[in-house]
Design a protein around this motif. Sequence first.
Motif, PDB file in Angstrom:
ATOM      1  N   ILE A 283       3.502   6.041   9.536  1.00 34.06           N
ATOM      2  CA  ILE A 283       2.278   6.530   8.897  1.00 34.06           C
ATOM      3  C   ILE A 283       1.682   5.472   7.979  1.00 34.06           C
ATOM      4  CG2 ILE A 283       1.362   8.272   7.304  1.00 34.06           C
ATOM      5  CD1 ILE A 283       3.464  10.218   8.414  1.00 34.06           C
ATOM      6  N   ALA A 284       2.518   4.786   7.212  1.00 33.10           N
ATOM      7  CA  ALA A 284       2.018   3.729   6.332  1.00 33.10           C
ATOM      8  C   ALA A 284       1.342   2.623   7.139  1.00 33.10           C
ATOM      9  CB  ALA A 284       3.164   3.162   5.499  1.00 33.10           C
ATOM     10  N   GLU A 285       1.938   2.229   8.245  1.00 37.34           N
ATOM     11  CA  GLU A 285       1.358   1.177   9.088  1.00 37.34           C
ATOM     12  C   GLU A 285       0.066   1.644   9.733  1.00 37.34           C
ATOM     13  OE1 GLU A 285       4.553   0.282  11.739  1.00 37.34           O
ATOM     14  OE2 GLU A 285       5.500  -1.157  10.355  1.00 37.34           O
ATOM     15  N   ALA A 286       0.018   2.900  10.179  1.00 36.85           N
ATOM     16  CA  ALA A 286      -1.192   3.433  10.812  1.00 36.85           C
ATOM     17  C   ALA A 286      -2.367   3.461   9.849  1.00 36.85           C
ATOM     18  CB  ALA A 286      -0.920   4.829  11.359  1.00 36.85           C
ATOM     19  N   ASN A 287      -2.070   3.566   8.553  1.00 37.59           N
ATOM     20  CA  ASN A 287      -3.111   3.583   7.529  1.00 37.59           C
ATOM     21  C   ASN A 287      -3.395   2.198   6.950  1.00 37.59           C
ATOM     22  OD1 ASN A 287      -4.014   6.547   6.522  1.00 37.59           O
ATOM     23  ND2 ASN A 287      -1.922   6.622   7.331  1.00 37.59           N
ATOM     24  N   GLY A 288      -2.778   1.167   7.528  1.00 38.47           N
ATOM     25  CA  GLY A 288      -3.011  -0.189   7.070  1.00 38.47           C
ATOM     26  C   GLY A 288      -2.454  -0.472   5.691  1.00 38.47           C
ATOM     27  N   LEU A 289      -1.367   0.231   5.316  1.00 37.33           N
ATOM     28  CA  LEU A 289      -0.832   0.136   3.959  1.00 37.33           C
ATOM     29  C   LEU A 289       0.582  -0.427   3.901  1.00 37.33           C
ATOM     30  CD1 LEU A 289      -2.111   3.609   2.699  1.00 37.33           C
ATOM     31  CD2 LEU A 289      -2.981   1.358   1.989  1.00 37.33           C
ATOM     32  N   ALA A 290       1.072  -0.967   5.018  1.00 36.37           N
ATOM     33  CA  ALA A 290       2.450  -1.452   5.048  1.00 36.37           C
ATOM     34  C   ALA A 290       2.697  -2.542   4.012  1.00 36.37           C
ATOM     35  CB  ALA A 290       2.791  -1.964   6.443  1.00 36.37           C
ATOM     36  N   GLU A 291       1.678  -3.335   3.702  1.00 33.30           N
ATOM     37  CA  GLU A 291       1.820  -4.425   2.735  1.00 33.30           C
ATOM     38  C   GLU A 291       2.213  -3.918   1.348  1.00 33.30           C
ATOM     39  OE1 GLU A 291      -1.044  -7.790   0.574  1.00 33.30           O
ATOM     40  OE2 GLU A 291      -1.789  -6.598   2.270  1.00 33.30           O
ATOM     41  N   TYR A 292       1.827  -2.678   1.033  1.00 35.98           N
ATOM     42  CA  TYR A 292       2.040  -2.126  -0.300  1.00 35.98           C
ATOM     43  C   TYR A 292       3.141  -1.061  -0.335  1.00 35.98           C
ATOM     44  CZ  TYR A 292      -2.713  -4.001  -0.238  1.00 35.98           C
ATOM     45  OH  TYR A 292      -3.807  -4.806  -0.056  1.00 35.98           O
ATOM     46  N   PHE A 293       3.685  -0.735   0.837  1.00 40.75           N
ATOM     47  CA  PHE A 293       4.618   0.383   0.947  1.00 40.75           C
ATOM     48  C   PHE A 293       5.989   0.020   0.402  1.00 40.75           C
ATOM     49  CE2 PHE A 293       7.161   3.377   3.788  1.00 40.75           C
ATOM     50  CZ  PHE A 293       6.882   4.483   3.011  1.00 40.75           C
ATOM     51  N   MET A 294       6.496   0.851  -0.497  1.00 41.49           N
ATOM     52  CA  MET A 294       7.812   0.669  -1.116  1.00 41.49           C
ATOM     53  C   MET A 294       7.931  -0.681  -1.820  1.00 41.49           C
ATOM     54  SD  MET A 294       8.823   3.604  -0.475  1.00 41.49           S
ATOM     55  CE  MET A 294      10.424   3.536  -1.262  1.00 41.49           C
ATOM     56  N   GLY A 295       6.827  -1.063  -2.447  1.00 41.39           N
ATOM     57  CA  GLY A 295       6.790  -2.314  -3.186  1.00 41.39           C
ATOM     58  C   GLY A 295       5.770  -3.266  -2.597  1.00 41.39           C
ATOM     59  N   HIS A 296       5.476  -4.314  -3.338  1.00 43.67           N
ATOM     60  CA  HIS A 296       4.509  -5.318  -2.871  1.00 43.67           C
ATOM     61  C   HIS A 296       5.152  -6.701  -2.864  1.00 43.67           C
ATOM     62  CE1 HIS A 296       1.037  -8.144  -3.709  1.00 43.67           C
ATOM     63  NE2 HIS A 296       0.784  -7.685  -2.509  1.00 43.67           N
ATOM     64  N   ARG A 297       5.501  -7.208  -4.039  1.00 47.17           N
ATOM     65  CA  ARG A 297       6.216  -8.492  -4.085  1.00 47.17           C
ATOM     66  C   ARG A 297       7.645  -8.341  -3.571  1.00 47.17           C
ATOM     67  NH1 ARG A 297       5.827 -10.789  -9.988  1.00 47.17           N
ATOM     68  NH2 ARG A 297       7.166 -12.385  -9.035  1.00 47.17           N
ATOM     69  N   PRO A 340      -1.475  -4.202  -6.354  1.00 50.30           N
ATOM     70  CA  PRO A 340      -1.490  -5.303  -7.322  1.00 50.30           C
ATOM     71  C   PRO A 340      -2.544  -5.109  -8.406  1.00 50.30           C
ATOM     72  CG  PRO A 340      -1.297  -6.147  -5.086  1.00 50.30           C
ATOM     73  CD  PRO A 340      -1.562  -4.669  -4.962  1.00 50.30           C
ATOM     74  N   GLU A 341      -2.151  -5.400  -9.647  1.00 47.15           N
ATOM     75  CA  GLU A 341      -2.983  -5.334 -10.841  1.00 47.15           C
ATOM     76  C   GLU A 341      -3.376  -3.911 -11.247  1.00 47.15           C
ATOM     77  OE1 GLU A 341      -6.320  -7.937 -10.546  1.00 47.15           O
ATOM     78  OE2 GLU A 341      -5.123  -9.681  -9.982  1.00 47.15           O
ATOM     79  N   VAL A 342      -3.047  -2.929 -10.432  1.00 48.72           N
ATOM     80  CA  VAL A 342      -3.387  -1.536 -10.721  1.00 48.72           C
ATOM     81  C   VAL A 342      -2.150  -0.745 -11.130  1.00 48.72           C
ATOM     82  CG1 VAL A 342      -4.310   0.619  -9.787  1.00 48.72           C
ATOM     83  CG2 VAL A 342      -5.361  -1.578  -9.160  1.00 48.72           C
ATOM     84  N   GLY A 343      -1.124  -0.853 -10.314  1.00 50.06           N
ATOM     85  CA  GLY A 343       0.115  -0.131 -10.590  1.00 50.06           C
ATOM     86  C   GLY A 343       0.640   0.573  -9.362  1.00 50.06           C
ATOM     87  N   ALA A 344       1.559   1.483  -9.584  1.00 46.42           N
ATOM     88  CA  ALA A 344       2.213   2.207  -8.495  1.00 46.42           C
ATOM     89  C   ALA A 344       1.571   3.579  -8.319  1.00 46.42           C
ATOM     90  CB  ALA A 344       3.697   2.352  -8.778  1.00 46.42           C
ATOM     91  N   VAL A 345       1.552   4.031  -7.068  1.00 47.94           N
ATOM     92  CA  VAL A 345       1.086   5.383  -6.747  1.00 47.94           C
ATOM     93  C   VAL A 345       2.064   5.993  -5.751  1.00 47.94           C
ATOM     94  CG1 VAL A 345      -1.356   4.918  -7.206  1.00 47.94           C
ATOM     95  CG2 VAL A 345      -0.422   4.531  -4.898  1.00 47.94           C
ATOM     96  N   GLY A 346       2.006   7.311  -5.622  1.00 52.36           N
ATOM     97  CA  GLY A 346       2.896   8.006  -4.696  1.00 52.36           C
ATOM     98  C   GLY A 346       3.609   9.152  -5.374  1.00 52.36           C
ATOM     99  N   VAL A 347       4.266   9.952  -4.581  1.00 52.83           N
ATOM    100  CA  VAL A 347       4.906  11.185  -5.041  1.00 52.83           C
ATOM    101  C   VAL A 347       6.367  11.168  -4.643  1.00 52.83           C
ATOM    102  CG1 VAL A 347       4.939  13.703  -4.782  1.00 52.83           C
ATOM    103  CG2 VAL A 347       2.755  12.482  -4.876  1.00 52.83           C
ATOM    104  N   GLU A 348       7.214  11.718  -5.506  1.00 51.60           N
ATOM    105  CA  GLU A 348       8.626  11.933  -5.169  1.00 51.60           C
ATOM    106  C   GLU A 348       8.985  13.382  -5.450  1.00 51.60           C
ATOM    107  OE1 GLU A 348      13.055  10.094  -6.114  1.00 51.60           O
ATOM    108  OE2 GLU A 348      11.464   9.889  -7.609  1.00 51.60           O
ATOM    109  N   ASN A 349       9.608  14.020  -4.480  1.00 48.88           N
ATOM    110  CA  ASN A 349      10.129  15.378  -4.629  1.00 48.88           C
ATOM    111  C   ASN A 349      11.594  15.418  -4.250  1.00 48.88           C
ATOM    112  OD1 ASN A 349       7.785  16.832  -5.435  1.00 48.88           O
ATOM    113  ND2 ASN A 349       7.037  16.823  -3.330  1.00 48.88           N
TER     114      ASN A 349
END
Length: 371
Positions: A283-297, A340-349
């Motif tokens: 799902i992360a890859e399909a949304n073009g977000l793999a670069e930021y998924f579960m961390g960036h650097r 980057p420069e914004v912070g982290a987003v996402g939900v944990e349950n």
Amino acid sequence: MSRENIEATLVASNANIYYTTGRFFKGFVYIPMGSDPIWFIIKPDIFDKEDDVVIIRKPENIPGKLKELGLELPATIGLEFDTMSYSDIERLKAVFPDSVPLNASSSLRKARMVKTQWELDRMKEDGIHQSEVYRRVTRCYKEDMTDVQFQIEIERILRLEGCLGFVRTSGNLMDINLGSVIAGENADVPSPYDFTMGGSGIDPSLPGGANGTTLKPGQSVMIDMNGSFNGYQTDMTRVWRLGELPSLAYKAHDCSINILRALESIGKPSTPVADLYNKAMEIAEANGLAEYFMGHRQHASFIGHGVGIELNEQPVVMAKSRDILLENMTIALEPKFVIPEVGAVGVENTYVVTSTGLKSITIFPEEIQEL
């Protein structure tokens, strides 16, 4: 124990003494195959002297006490190789010189993965308390606060709500205080710990989490604070913002929520744990977000973990997992993104595995809220 040819297990670690007795003491819990466990207590000497409670001065007293109880010494003895020091293991081997020592750590971890109803009730209580604390987070914020100051105020309401004040964790790469408040660029600072998020911390001795960043508009503030109120715990993360965030942050946060909905539906008994990780990555890859998924650097190799007495129990939700979901497992899922420069987003349950899918026990609004 039977599958691993362990005739008796000698429990010595803090977490497993609590797991097997519901109490904590200095000593050992002796669990023979097919018989009731025996508590060998060094201190405190405050327990009723019943058939299953024996006061000793040192572990060398155990074999003699077993003989007094009419029990034969086991041919194989399970010890917690993964959590005990080398010297302690060698000492216990000498206590049982005619017993073959075997590693009981795996069997204990596997037993703890599936919770009893009593354990589930404790964790549901934790979820209620943790959610009540999160409802009061906004009141803790004041303009021009740092992330550390903000976290201290949240810690105060945690303790007032009944939090025990510590996080019991497994392993030697999991140092943590009462939780984590991650804001702005600090979310992109790699950590040596096995965390989803990093942060530099306020001192080199604990390089993780809040670092003194001043909270300001354009930042996300991820709050992942302690959920331990009764010997068990829940794990929950939510995100607040100051002012508006870039559209990428909202897109990533919505993606996290969509990942959780997808995993909730497929997370039924007999599902391979690795399927949860693979679906999240898809799902992360399909949304073009793999670069930021579960961390960036620095990217984490998992998207969740078991939780209970310890914050980081089995199973680990990762691609290499060979575990299968079982009913009444409890797992925390945390598909997060670092912008980057914004912070982290996402939900944990924290979830319970049920016959119809994953059921959350950390009930609190999931959208990004404003401070």
